[in-house]
Scaffold this active site. Structure first.
Site, mmCIF file in Angstrom:
data_model
loop_
_atom_site.group_PDB
_atom_site.id
_atom_site.type_symbol
_atom_site.label_atom_id
_atom_site.label_comp_id
_atom_site.label_asym_id
_atom_site.label_seq_id
_atom_site.Cartn_x
_atom_site.Cartn_y
_atom_site.Cartn_z
ATOM 1 N N TYR A 222 -6.462 9.111 -4.260
ATOM 2 C CA TYR A 222 -6.406 7.670 -3.971
ATOM 3 C C TYR A 222 -7.577 6.965 -4.644
ATOM 4 O O TYR A 222 -8.547 7.593 -5.089
ATOM 5 C CB TYR A 222 -6.433 7.419 -2.462
ATOM 6 C CG TYR A 222 -7.788 7.637 -1.816
ATOM 7 C CD1 TYR A 222 -8.675 6.583 -1.624
ATOM 8 C CD2 TYR A 222 -8.189 8.910 -1.401
ATOM 9 C CE1 TYR A 222 -9.916 6.772 -1.031
ATOM 10 C CE2 TYR A 222 -9.419 9.107 -0.811
ATOM 11 C CZ TYR A 222 -10.282 8.039 -0.623
ATOM 12 O OH TYR A 222 -11.515 8.240 -0.060
ATOM 13 N N CYS A 223 -7.482 5.637 -4.700
ATOM 14 C CA CYS A 223 -8.580 4.818 -5.224
ATOM 15 C C CYS A 223 -8.693 3.573 -4.352
ATOM 16 O O CYS A 223 -8.504 3.650 -3.133
ATOM 17 C CB CYS A 223 -8.354 4.482 -6.692
ATOM 18 S SG CYS A 223 -6.876 3.487 -7.018
ATOM 19 N N ARG A 224 -8.971 2.418 -4.941
ATOM 20 C CA ARG A 224 -9.062 1.183 -4.162
ATOM 21 C C ARG A 224 -7.698 0.550 -3.952
ATOM 22 O O ARG A 224 -7.314 0.214 -2.841
ATOM 23 C CB ARG A 224 -10.007 0.174 -4.825
ATOM 24 C CG ARG A 224 -10.234 -1.095 -3.992
ATOM 25 C CD ARG A 224 -11.049 -2.116 -4.756
ATOM 26 N NE ARG A 224 -10.282 -2.656 -5.878
ATOM 27 C CZ ARG A 224 -9.404 -3.661 -5.761
ATOM 28 N NH1 ARG A 224 -9.165 -4.219 -4.586
ATOM 29 N NH2 ARG A 224 -8.764 -4.093 -6.826
#
Length: 264
Positions: A97-99
């Site tokens: 995941y990221c932002r």
């Protein structure tokens, strides 16, 4: 006739080519063999004991400000052509995941190109409804409390016992250091009154130099010699001798400070 055969052959090749591309691109769920999943599915996968790893591909400052508990940081910008050292198993389940979901897709694609086979991308932390922890909070949870004892300019560090008495002492001292007037007793200990009572876990104990003992629930003692009694162990100063303690604590009364420090 030959022209018809050629046209039919060309059409067949075109059809096979379309089918091959459809096997590579399978709607929104599959892109070049890394799997895109929703966040509820990701939560369910995180609860499994299957050796999975959660990878946060944002920057260090973003990770420190808040990340999914247990996630490791591998910034997307750091993923180039060499496999990340933290991801040694090509077949390990990797949840990414990221932002907002952009960098996580980029990272998943790069990892797939390196040969990783179980990649699951689940978007961004900005829509995550599960637990989030800062790096500071995570470090505090992982840190170990140590009892610090200072007397006459000398500081000793004691390993706390694994009992409710030591836990209660840690909680009390987490509010701040205390000073206790301690005096000699029996030529084998320094003893002083605590400002509060602690739960007891008494047992038959033969003390050694460096033992920190709770007596009657409200007396703390630091032993520099042997004694056998029903006591509660609070902590132990390791690798210290009788002479070391007598030299630091002195012969008469002494003002002793106690507080908690945290070690990784």
């Amino acid at each position: 006739m030959k022209r018809r055969i050629i046209l039919l052959f060309a059409a067949l090749l075109l059809l096979l080519g379309c089918e091959a591309r459809e096997q590579i691109m399978d709607g929104d769920d599959m892109m070049n063999s890394f799997k895109r999943i929703d966040q509820e599915t990701a939560k369910a996968m995180m609860e499994r004991n299957d050796g999975h790893v959660i990878v946060d591909v944002r920057r260090q400052d973003e990770y420190d400000a808040g990340h999914i508990p247990g996630a490791i940081l591998i910034p997307n910008e750091s993923i180039e052509t060499e496999r990340p050292t933290a991801l040694s198993d090509l077949n390990q389940i990797i949840l990414i995941y990221c932002r907002s979901g952009n960098r996580s897709k980029q990272a998943a694609q790069k990892l797939f190109d390196m040969g990783y086979t179980n990649l699951y991308e689940f978007g961004g932390i900005n829509t995550w409804t599960g637990a989030i922890v800062t790096s500071e909070q995570e470090a505090a949870v992982q840190a170990t409390p140590v009892l610090a004892i200072e007397v006459n300019g000398k500081t000793f560090y004691a390993t706390l016992a694994d009992n409710s008495s030591a836990q209660a002492l840690t909680e009390k001292l987490s509010a701040g250091a205390i000073e206790i007037e301690m005096h000699d007793y029996g030529s084998f200990e320094k003893v002083g009154a605590l400002p509060w009572s602690l739960p007891t876990n008494d047992g038959d104990v033969t003390t050694e130099p460096g033992d920190v003992i709770l007596y009657q629930g409200n007396q703390i003692t630091v032993y520099y010699d042997r004694n056998t009694w029903d006591f509660t162990r609070l902590a132990k100063i390791e690798n210290v001798t009788r002479e070391d303690l007598i030299s630091a604590f002195g012969d008469g009364d002494a003002t002793v400070s106690f507080w908690i420090e945290w070690s990784e």
